[in-house]
Write a protein that holds these residues in place. Structure first.
Motif, mmCIF file in Angstrom:
data_model
loop_
_atom_site.group_PDB
_atom_site.id
_atom_site.type_symbol
_atom_site.label_atom_id
_atom_site.label_comp_id
_atom_site.label_asym_id
_atom_site.label_seq_id
_atom_site.Cartn_x
_atom_site.Cartn_y
_atom_site.Cartn_z
ATOM 1 N N VAL A 123 47.819 38.584 38.288
ATOM 2 C CA VAL A 123 46.455 39.091 38.125
ATOM 3 C C VAL A 123 45.741 38.918 39.459
ATOM 4 C CG1 VAL A 123 46.299 38.612 35.644
ATOM 5 C CG2 VAL A 123 45.613 36.849 37.299
ATOM 6 N N HIS A 124 44.596 39.574 39.587
ATOM 7 C CA HIS A 124 43.828 39.504 40.821
ATOM 8 C C HIS A 124 42.748 38.436 40.758
ATOM 9 C CE1 HIS A 124 44.978 43.938 41.497
ATOM 10 N NE2 HIS A 124 45.632 43.213 42.383
ATOM 11 N N ASP A 173 46.238 42.868 35.020
ATOM 12 C CA ASP A 173 44.780 42.971 35.037
ATOM 13 C C ASP A 173 44.283 43.779 33.854
ATOM 14 O OD1 ASP A 173 44.025 41.479 37.306
ATOM 15 O OD2 ASP A 173 44.670 43.103 38.624
ATOM 16 N N ASP A 192 41.469 40.739 34.947
ATOM 17 C CA ASP A 192 40.987 40.714 36.317
ATOM 18 C C ASP A 192 40.001 39.540 36.452
ATOM 19 O OD1 ASP A 192 40.464 41.459 38.950
ATOM 20 O OD2 ASP A 192 40.303 43.582 38.466
ATOM 21 N N TRP A 198 34.858 40.955 36.431
ATOM 22 C CA TRP A 198 35.730 42.132 36.438
ATOM 23 C C TRP A 198 36.674 42.124 35.236
ATOM 24 C CZ3 TRP A 198 37.240 41.269 42.251
ATOM 25 C CH2 TRP A 198 36.150 41.646 43.061
ATOM 26 N N ASP A 199 36.556 41.109 34.406
ATOM 27 C CA ASP A 199 37.442 40.987 33.251
ATOM 28 C C ASP A 199 37.003 41.923 32.136
ATOM 29 O OD1 ASP A 199 35.158 39.090 33.271
ATOM 30 O OD2 ASP A 199 35.824 38.655 31.227
#
Length: 319
Positions: A123-124, A173, A192, A198-199
């Motif tokens: 994931v980022h 993500d 994310d 951003w999730d």
């Protein structure tokens, strides 16, 4: 008559001056250690857990996080590159913040190349999308950091291409996927960066539910960069058998031997900001591994009481 010689300044130094000198020397020594030594003392944190179905072969997971790589960090790159032979993992989990410089991918390629062909999930973090910026470290004591208005861009697309097409890893993500790992079916879902909002947890959980024949999974893994409570709670409720996260750097600067970090840069309890612990929600308890990570911002090159690390988890069958 000759005057007696003055004794001014010849007596013992005041206790205040002695104390101030000792504190200054201690601070200087700590700075030398944290900046010049400990941030290069990479460590492997090992754990064993009984999570697999009876009769399954053991599964070795290498958990990488927060490399914050800059192109000149050759020692870190070579240390990571040796991990594949040292650990011989069956699965790699990367919880983000790989890049610490706009040319950080050069170092990531050198570091991760030996992991090519080993199943991986990633994931980022924010530093996989934007570069680092200078911050006042004292502000971390007031709560999770805010986001800088301007930061250098990061070539996320090229990094992801390297991860997915060259290494063979799967991007989680805000989605889910199934991987065959050593003959076991592993279902995994992730988000994310929750620190940047951003999730999309509903999207991730919906993707998990769309996986075919969920009951056939031998292991279900939840992956997030930032271990916010809202994420850990929802992932626990969704049926994860184990959770992986990074982001905290373990506090990065800790009081030696203290069980708690000074800061975590999120709302996780400070005694869970590094290492393996348990997460409980709605009467369900599962393991949570938070990696203290391998690096630091190029604007805060220090580690004190918190060595840079990778985690190696050996999963064994229940019973």
């Amino acid at each position: 008559m000759t005057a007696a010689p003055s004794r001014r300044g010849a007596g013992p130094a005041s206790p205040w001056l002695v104390g101030a000198g000792a504190v200054a020397a201690l601070g200087a020594g700590a700075a030398v250690w944290g900046v010049g030594i400990e941030r290069y003392l990479f460590a492997v944190r090992r754990h064993e857990l009984a999570l697999l179905p009876r009769g399954a072969a053991p599964l070795t997971i290498l958990h990488l996080s927060d490399a914050h790589m800059a192109p000149w960090q050759r020692y870190k790159q070579s240390w990571i590159a040796r991990i594949a032979d040292t650990v011989q993992p069956d699965l790699v989990i990367n919880t983000g913040d790989n890049l610490g410089h706009e040319r950080g991918l050069e170092g990531i390629r050198r570091a991760f190349a030996p992991l090519r062909g080993i199943p991986g999930l990633y994931v980022h973090g924010s530093n996989d999308r934007v570069g680092p910026s200078a911050r006042n470290p004292l502000k971390y004591f007031s709560g999770p950091s805010r986001h800088g208005r301007a930061a250098p861009g990061i070539d996320t697309a090229t990094m992801d291409d390297f991860f997915t097409h060259e290494l063979g890893w799967t991007d989680l993500d805000n989605t889910a996927a199934t991987r065959d790992v050593g003959g076991l079916r592993v279902d995994a879902f992730g988000i994310d960066d929750a620190h940047r909002d951003w999730d999309d947890i509903p999207a991730s959980l919906a993707a998990l539910e769309r996986l075919q024949d969920r009951a056939a999974a031998d292991l279900t893994i939840g992956v997030t960069h930032a271990p916010y409570r809202r994420v850990l709670d929802r992932f626990t409720d969704a049926g994860a058998d184990i959770l992986f996260a990074g982001h905290t750097h373990g506090g990065q600067v800790r009081i030696p031997f203290s069980p708690e970090a000074l800061v975590a840069n999120c709302d996780i309890p400070l005694d869970q900001a590094r290492g393996l612990s348990s997460w409980t929600h709605a009467q369900r308890t599962i393991p949570l591994n938070v990696s203290a990570g391998l690096g630091h911002s190029i604007y805060a090159p220090v580690r004190f009481g918190c060595r840079p690390e990778v985690s190696v988890l050996t999963l064994r069958p229940i019973g």
